[in-house]
Scaffold this motif. Structure first.
Motif, short mmCIF file in Angstrom:
data_model
loop_
_atom_site.label_atom_id
_atom_site.label_comp_id
_atom_site.label_asym_id
_atom_site.label_seq_id
_atom_site.Cartn_x
_atom_site.Cartn_y
_atom_site.Cartn_z
N ALA A 1 17.13 -47.63 127.22
CA ALA A 1 17.09 -46.35 126.50
C ALA A 1 15.99 -45.44 127.04
N ARG B 1 16.39 -35.20 116.81
CA ARG B 1 15.23 -36.11 116.74
C ARG B 1 15.63 -37.58 116.82
N LEU B 2 16.89 -37.89 116.55
CA LEU B 2 17.33 -39.28 116.72
C LEU B 2 17.18 -39.72 118.17
N VAL C 1 19.39 -34.54 113.85
CA VAL C 1 20.22 -35.23 114.84
C VAL C 1 19.50 -35.30 116.18
N ARG D 1 20.29 -33.90 122.04
CA ARG D 1 19.72 -35.19 121.62
C ARG D 1 19.48 -36.09 122.83
N GLN E 1 16.00 -37.49 124.63
CA GLN E 1 15.73 -38.92 124.85
C GLN E 1 15.12 -39.18 126.22
N ILE F 1 13.74 -41.41 118.72
CA ILE F 1 13.46 -42.47 117.75
C ILE F 1 12.44 -43.46 118.31
N ASN F 2 12.44 -43.63 119.64
CA ASN F 2 11.47 -44.55 120.25
C ASN F 2 10.32 -43.81 120.93
#
Lengths: 258, 351
Positions: free
Chosen positions: A73, A96-97, A94, A141, A145, A100-101
């Motif tokens: 990821a 910000r998902l 959404v 999104r 990431q 998440i890490n």
């Protein structure tokens, strides 16, 4: 780089991928094309770890079948054809998902929304957007990431996109193609499944042409997109021409209207 | 994580935190009400007055407040919180706001486990080892099997079919109830008496010894639930996309099922069947402050506890000095609410 060697996969008893070898370089935009049912999305699923396969696939030298989800990821993000969301999340929630890490990086979400031209949509409910807008929110999104195409350590990030422009109008199709080009120019890698051959000819550095789960050809669009090859793959008469700016363009040759 | 500058549109984390504070106040108030109201004429205020003045409480007041009302209130808090949190976790797992332990058969599985323990208890080899833990542990196992089975049936390739989930829930409930009936049929008189008391589904029988067992079984899953929060947020994207952002989906699902089973099992074991708390509470909270599970789970625990205490107050007041089973109150209030969500969502539910 991405290196897939002798990848085969089956669904029940049916072979859906036959011995495909394919590589993609960071800094380039690579596209997978072929008729419906050729195995484009299936091959992409193998490369994103969503499908069991035989053969080997490595990303930046890591065997993706062995790598931890969290490690993958960090270096690659995946955009599906459509992403229906459970529950009424707002657009910013959404995006910000994707972070998440990456605790403490929430500000990237707004930059990512700006990148896809959706500034001002932060407080809208995802479920109330049009299909094309939803697709761009999901693109924001996955950009969030892997926000930096090239890490400090020189390790490239990757985008895997399954028909990223399928629900977009032509203006936004070009916008998305600009975004992936910028990502590649900054040192990242892009692998995308495409339907539109002309857009692919304009946007991709490398194409892989699939038919019936087999690789017919791969390389520069101008060498892969040939009359005989495309007509064979799509089982219809296709005629490849050149625009003045040297991009290939493909005209479907239908029977003249009577 | 929560910056202090101007909030971004669509970022509801601050309003969710404000809601948490309000819910804490609400819970304190409902707890006080639960201690103050009751069929016996004991007044909490005069008892407090006596205590502050240094006077000894009468035996009667002591028994009413400390042995009857206090454990009942605490039990209400534990059961309400666990029902609401297991509802929220189950909904996150199934990616659907209609999943409720009572509706999809998880509670029926827990009941079957509990009844099996009551009826077959003496003949089970490990019964003596478990002692008072036998019924809650059996309820947990029953709930666990039901949740696993339901997930296997309703979820294919990472997507849950709502229709299949609800229909499988009906079938599982029917099956569990049939087996429960069979066990009841086999039971002797003493076991029937145990079963009847357990099945009434009230908080009335709460005692400190019951609470000591239930508290552990409920607090364990409740304190584990927040660790699933960001995973459940990611799962809202679907299983494949969740794994693409680095969420260990299989582990998350396993943990969620374990938490739902433990929390539901313990709640059912100590209070019988209390339905709809798990569906009403998370839904109200999503409307108020969004579906982010990092806030939804703790807020659900707080609101679930308060709502169950309020329902318990109602059940004690409507036909006082007698009382209605609390399950009836929650079903009368929650049933129409469930139908309301179902109708509003008809497009999404896609039956």
């Amino acid at each position: 780089m991405l290196d897939a060697r002798n990848v085969s996969a089956r669904q029940g008893r049916k072979h859906i991928l036959h011995d495909i070898s394919f590589s993609a370089q960071p800094g380039q935009v690579s596209a997978i094309v072929g008729p419906s049912g050729a195995g484009k999305s299936t091959f992409l699923k193998a490369m994103t770890g969503d499908l069991a396969y035989s053969g080997s696939i490595t990303l930046n030298g890591q065997d993706i079948a062995q790598a931890r989800l969290a490690d993958l990821a960090r270096i690659r993000a995946v955009l599906s054809q459509s992403t229906p969301m459970a529950f009424p999340f707002t657009v910013i929630e959404v995006v910000r998902l994707g972070l998440i890490n990456s605790p403490g990086q929430d500000h990237i979400a707004q930059s990512a929304l700006a990148r896809v031209g959706l500034t001002g949509f932060e407080g809208r409910f995802y479920q109330e957007l049009s299909g094309g807008e939803q697709q761009r929110v999901q693109l924001a999104r996955i950009l969030a990431q892997v926000w930096r195409p090239l890490g400090d350590d020189g390790v490239p990030s990757w985008l895997f996109l399954d028909e990223p422009v399928s629900s977009l109008d032509i203006g936004h199709q070009l916008q998305v193609m600009r975004i992936v080009r910028d990502f590649a120019s900054a040192g990242g890698g892009v692998v995308m499944v495409m339907h539109d051959l002309n857009l692919t000819a304009m946007s991709a550095d490398k194409v892989l042409l699939l038919k019936d789960g087999r690789a017919i050809d791969q390389g520069n669009p101008s060498t892969v997109f040939r009359n005989d090859q495309l007509s064979h793959a799509y089982e219809c008469d296709l005629f490849v021409n050149r625009t003045p700016s040297t991009y290939a363009f493909i005209l479907p040759q239908s029977a003249a209207p009577s | 994580m929560f910056s202090m500058d101007r909030p971004i549109a669509g970022d509801r984390s601050r309003s969710a935190l404000r809601l948490t504070c309000a819910l804490v106040v609400l819970l304190v108030l409902t707890c006080i009400a639960g201690l103050a109201v009751g069929a016996a004429g004991t007044s909490l205020w005069s008892a407090l007055g006596d205590l502050t003045a240094g006077r000894e409480l009468s035996l009667r007041d002591k028994v009413v407040l400390w042995e009857i009302r206090a454990p009942r209130v605490l039990m209400g808090v534990l059961v309400g919180a666990s029902l609401a949190v297991s509802g929220a976790v189950l909904q996150g797992l199934f990616r659907n706001p209609l999943a409720d332990p009572g509706i999809v058969g998880v509670s029926a599985g827990a009941s079957l486990g509990a009844v099996a323990a009551i009826v077959l208890g003496a003949s089970l080899p490990f019964a003596t080892v478990l002692g008072t833990w036998l019924v809650p542990v059996a309820a947990f196992l029953g709930a666990w099997c039901a949740t696993l089975l339901l997930y296997r049936i309703a979820t294919r390739a990472g997507r849950t079919s709502v229709a299949t989930m609800l229909l499988a829930g009906i079938a599982l409930t029917a099956l569990a109830m049939a087996l429960t009936g069979l066990l009841v049929y086999m039971a002797d008189d003493a076991q029937l008496r145990d079963f009847t008391f357990w099945n009434m589904g009230t908080l009335a029988g709460a005692t400190w010894s019951k609470i000591s067992v239930a508290a552990l079984l409920i607090l364990l899953p409740l304190s584990a639930a927040p660790f699933l929060a960001s995973g459940l947020n990611g799962l809202a994207l679907g299983e494949a996309a969740a794994s693409h952002i680095g969420i260990p989906v299989q582990r998350l699902k396993f943990g969620a099922i374990l938490i739902v089973a433990a929390a539901t099992g313990a709640a059912v074991a100590v209070s019988g069947g209390i339905g709809f708390v798990g569906i009403v509470v998370p839904h109200l909270l999503r409307l108020a402050s969004g579906p982010d599970h990092r806030f939804l789970l703790p807020n659900a625990a707080l609101l679930g506890a308060s709502l169950l205490l309020m329902a318990d107050l109602l059940s004690r007041m409507i036909i006082a000095p007698a009382e209605l089973p609390i399950g009836i109150i929650t079903a009368i209030l929650g049933g129409p609410f469930f139908l309301f969500i179902l109708l509003r969502q008809r497009g999404i539910v896609d039956l």
